[in-house]
Design a protein around this motif. Structure first.
Motif, PDB file in Angstrom:
ATOM      1  N   ASN A 181       3.526  -5.246  -3.811  1.00  0.00           N
ATOM      2  CA  ASN A 181       3.822  -4.899  -5.324  1.00  0.00           C
ATOM      3  C   ASN A 181       2.695  -4.818  -5.957  1.00  0.00           C
ATOM      4  N   LEU A 182       1.590  -3.907  -5.670  1.00  0.00           N
ATOM      5  CA  LEU A 182       0.240  -3.555  -6.075  1.00  0.00           C
ATOM      6  C   LEU A 182      -0.115  -2.168  -5.993  1.00  0.00           C
ATOM      7  N   THR A 183      -0.537  -1.690  -7.201  1.00  0.00           N
ATOM      8  CA  THR A 183      -1.255  -0.459  -7.286  1.00  0.00           C
ATOM      9  C   THR A 183      -2.865  -0.526  -7.521  1.00  0.00           C
ATOM     10  N   LEU A 184      -3.567  -0.183  -6.534  1.00  0.00           N
ATOM     11  CA  LEU A 184      -4.788  -0.574  -6.478  1.00  0.00           C
ATOM     12  C   LEU A 184      -5.721   0.705  -6.417  1.00  0.00           C
ATOM     13  N   ILE A 185      -6.952   0.619  -7.365  1.00  0.00           N
ATOM     14  CA  ILE A 185      -7.870   1.659  -7.272  1.00  0.00           C
ATOM     15  C   ILE A 185      -9.365   1.023  -6.847  1.00  0.00           C
ATOM     16  N   PHE A 186      -9.956   1.466  -5.945  1.00  0.00           N
ATOM     17  CA  PHE A 186     -11.257   1.044  -5.382  1.00  0.00           C
ATOM     18  C   PHE A 186     -12.047   2.038  -5.929  1.00  0.00           C
ATOM     19  N   VAL A 187     -13.232   1.408  -6.605  1.00  0.00           N
ATOM     20  CA  VAL A 187     -14.339   2.354  -7.131  1.00  0.00           C
ATOM     21  C   VAL A 187     -15.439   1.849  -6.468  1.00  0.00           C
TER      22      VAL A 187
ATOM     23  N   LEU B 226       0.457   0.750  -3.674  1.00  0.00           N
ATOM     24  CA  LEU B 226      -0.285   2.271  -3.937  1.00  0.00           C
ATOM     25  C   LEU B 226      -1.781   2.243  -3.816  1.00  0.00           C
ATOM     26  N   LEU B 227      -2.508   2.872  -3.144  1.00  0.00           N
ATOM     27  CA  LEU B 227      -3.985   2.861  -3.026  1.00  0.00           C
ATOM     28  C   LEU B 227      -4.550   3.975  -3.597  1.00  0.00           C
TER      29      LEU B 227
END
Length: 166
Positions: A123-129, A86-87
């Protein structure tokens, strides 16, 4: 003459069928799909329960997708998560106008798709700020930084895992 036209029509039909693409493609089971975070509630879950890696131009928050789906189920949200990655993107208006912000999103998505194709990421959920300084980076510099930061985040997530403490 009627028989001749019927034979011609059969030939045309058979050519038409051969030229048609397959409407029922085979399912690929070993592919990893990428999905996106949908609303502020999902962003809040990741921000509160994640580990992060920070540079002056980009911060990446990471959380295991299994933990994220568990948190979503506890809050009784109706979303079912089928993808393993998830991105989410958080790019402020201070970074630039819409075309600059979309350029950053496209670059980040392309880098993530390459990592998924190489099967280095799952298997990662990532948020890019993103910060304003990200506009000065080239694509390869950004790619190298993301590779390095994801390795660090995986180490941090493995240290925080419940199973390693047992």
């Amino acid at each position: 003459m009627i028989k001749k036209t019927s034979l011609d029509s059969k030939k045309k039909y058979s050519k038409f069928i051969e030229s048609k693409p397959n409407f029922f493609p085979k399912k690929v089971t070993d592919s990893i799909s990428i999905s996106h975070l949908k609303n502020s509630f999902e962003f809040d879950i990741v921000f509160k329960n994640s580990v992060y890696f920070h540079k002056n131009f980009l911060t990446i928050n990471a959380m295991r997708t299994s933990d994220f789906s568990y948190k979503i189920r506890n809050k009784k949200q109706g979303r079912v998560i089928e993808s393993s990655i998830l991105l989410g993107f958080s790019i402020n208006k201070k970074v630039g106008k819409a075309n600059k912000r979309n350029l950053i999103k496209r670059r980040l998505k392309a880098i993530m798709q390459n990592l998924v194709k190489e099967k280095k990421l799952y298997n990662l959920t990532l948020i890019f700020v993103a910060r304003k300084e990200i506009l000065n980076l080239s694509f390869t510099d950004l790619q190298n930084h993301i590779n390095y930061s994801l390795k660090k985040l995986n180490q941090m997530l493995s240290k925080n895992s419940k199973f390693n403490k047992l």
